[in-house]
Enzyme design. Structure first.
Site, PDB file in Angstrom:
ATOM      1  CB  SER A 109      24.606  11.665   6.062  1.00  0.00           C
ATOM      2  OG  SER A 109      24.551  10.282   5.885  1.00  0.00           O
ATOM      3  CB  VAL A 152      29.641   8.966   9.469  1.00  0.00           C
ATOM      4  CG1 VAL A 152      28.350   8.508  10.108  1.00  0.00           C
ATOM      5  CG2 VAL A 152      29.761   8.489   8.033  1.00  0.00           C
ATOM      6  CE  LYS A 157      21.675   9.432   3.964  1.00  0.00           C
ATOM      7  NZ  LYS A 157      23.077   9.078   4.025  1.00  0.00           N
ATOM      8  CE1 TYR A 196      21.060  10.444   9.605  1.00  0.00           C
ATOM      9  CE2 TYR A 196      22.854  10.793  11.140  1.00  0.00           C
ATOM     10  CZ  TYR A 196      22.363  10.797   9.864  1.00  0.00           C
ATOM     11  OH  TYR A 196      23.190  11.158   8.841  1.00  0.00           O
ATOM     12  CE1 TYR A 198      22.945   7.166   0.840  1.00  0.00           C
ATOM     13  CE2 TYR A 198      24.750   5.591   0.959  1.00  0.00           C
ATOM     14  CZ  TYR A 198      23.862   6.436   1.583  1.00  0.00           C
ATOM     15  OH  TYR A 198      23.883   6.566   2.953  1.00  0.00           O
TER      16      TYR A 198
HETATM   17  N1  GLN Z   1      27.874   6.867   3.633  1.00  0.00           N
HETATM   18  C1  GLN Z   1      27.357   6.667   4.938  1.00  0.00           C
HETATM   19  C2  GLN Z   1      26.463   5.442   4.999  1.00  0.00           C
HETATM   20  O1  GLN Z   1      25.728   5.180   4.094  1.00  0.00           O
HETATM   21  C3  GLN Z   1      26.621   7.904   5.363  1.00  0.00           C
HETATM   22  C4  GLN Z   1      26.119   7.836   6.780  1.00  0.00           C
HETATM   23  C5  GLN Z   1      26.165   9.147   7.512  1.00  0.00           C
HETATM   24  O2  GLN Z   1      26.930  10.058   7.208  1.00  0.00           O
HETATM   25  N2  GLN Z   1      25.390   9.200   8.579  1.00  0.00           N
HETATM   26  O3  GLN Z   1      26.471   4.687   5.922  1.00  0.00           O
END
Ligand code: GLN
Length: 303
Positions: A63, A257, A66, A239, A187
């Site tokens: 993420s 993650v 993002k 988050y 994505y």
């Molecule tokens: N690829 C992961 C997902 O879509 C990314 C989530 C993350 O890094 N928090 O669940």
């Protein structure tokens, strides 16, 4: 300030704390990462670089991508982007579906999965080859030779039922235009970018430098847009743990993650940490600890 000895001290202090978190296993290809990895890298606007541990080993940025996605979204759509996604912290897990229902398919912010999926949907309006253009974009941030881990991208595409549900719920509320397959392909590739702490720190420097890449003088975002991306990182980058990160660390940052975290000190530097063991919010346990110690020891924080 002697950043090299600061990060070496922190490295030694946090190493014994490993073993308390859990590597992400809901994406099968991420399970095999060595949980003991630990790297820290700092890049300053003046061009200095400091590293310790596994700072040059590449990992799945997940993420953290993002932020690149949002930057491209702002470049291509400008303010119109904010009709499709909000700028409020969600207070919910990154993959939550519930909030979308009572907020009519408009995701709270671009750093939860639903928000990033909408931004990808907008990129698909304007970019012919979004996967190639993303790599070219990160290259402009002075981080060359990055690539996608196709095994991770495929693994997430095959098991990303939750993300598919988010897309389709938003489609039902008229906030998605492109096909599930097209959105998930972009994505999942973004999440499967592999970069090292050193590369991540370098690529985030424009956010610490008013939107300009220091080593090339290329403007990526306006000062005002940069301020806004940093504000969203501070309030939404972690988050339902964004408040604790601001409280403990006091810098705008973004986690993934894969165990990576990047944070910036405006006007000075960016710092990246990698430690794959996560806490229950999906954020790197040691990563947060390292950054908390960094801002405490150096006094560098936005507060
Ligand atoms: N690829 C992961 C997902 O879509 C990314 C989530 C993350 O890094 N928090 O669940």
């Amino acid at each position: 300030m002697d950043f090299q000895s600061v990060i070496e001290d922190i490295y030694q202090e946090v190493l014994p704390l490993s073993g308390q978190g859990k590597v992400a296993d809901y994406i099968p290809a991420l399970q095999s990462v060595n949980p003991k990895k630990l790297g820290i890298a700092i890049e300053t606007i003046g061009g200095e670089c400091f590293m310790v541990g596994d700072a040059q080993e590449k990992f799945s940025i997940q993420s953290i991508s993002k932020v690149f996605n949002l930057t491209l979204g702002i470049q291509t759509k400008g303010d119109a982007l904010w009709q499709r996604v909000g700028v409020e912290p969600s207070g919910n897990p990154f993959n939550s579906l519930v909030q979308l229902e009572y907020e009519n398919g408009i995701p709270r912010n671009p750093f939860i999965n639903a928000g990033a999926l909408v931004v990808v949907d907008t990129l698909l309006d304007d970019l012919d080859r979004p996967n190639d253009e993303m790599l070219a974009f990160v290259d402009r941030l002075r981080c060359s030779q990055i690539d996608y881990d196709e095994v991770v991208a495929q693994s997430e595409k095959e098991t990303g039922f939750n993300n598919r549900a988010l897309i389709n719920f938003m489609r039902a509320r008229d906030n998605i235009r492109h096909s599930d397959e097209a959105i998930l392909d972009v994505y999942c590739h973004q999440c499967a970018i592999t970069m090292s702490c050193a590369g991540l720190a370098r690529s985030f420097l424009f956010l610490a430098n008013n939107g300009v890449v220091p080593s090339s003088d290329e403007r990526i975002l306006s000062s005002s847009q940069t301020k806004r991306v940093n504000a969203i990182m501070l309030t939404c980058g972690f988050y339902d743990e964004a408040g604790a990160f601001a409280y403990l660390v006091g810098l705008p940052g973004k986690s993934g993650v894969g165990g990576g975290i990047v944070a910036i000190v405006p006007g000075q530097l960016s710092i990246a940490v990698w430690s794959p063991e996560l806490n229950r919010h999906g954020n790197s346990l040691l990563g947060i600890k390292v950054l908390e110690m960094f801002t405490t020891k150096t006094g560098l924080s936005i507060f």
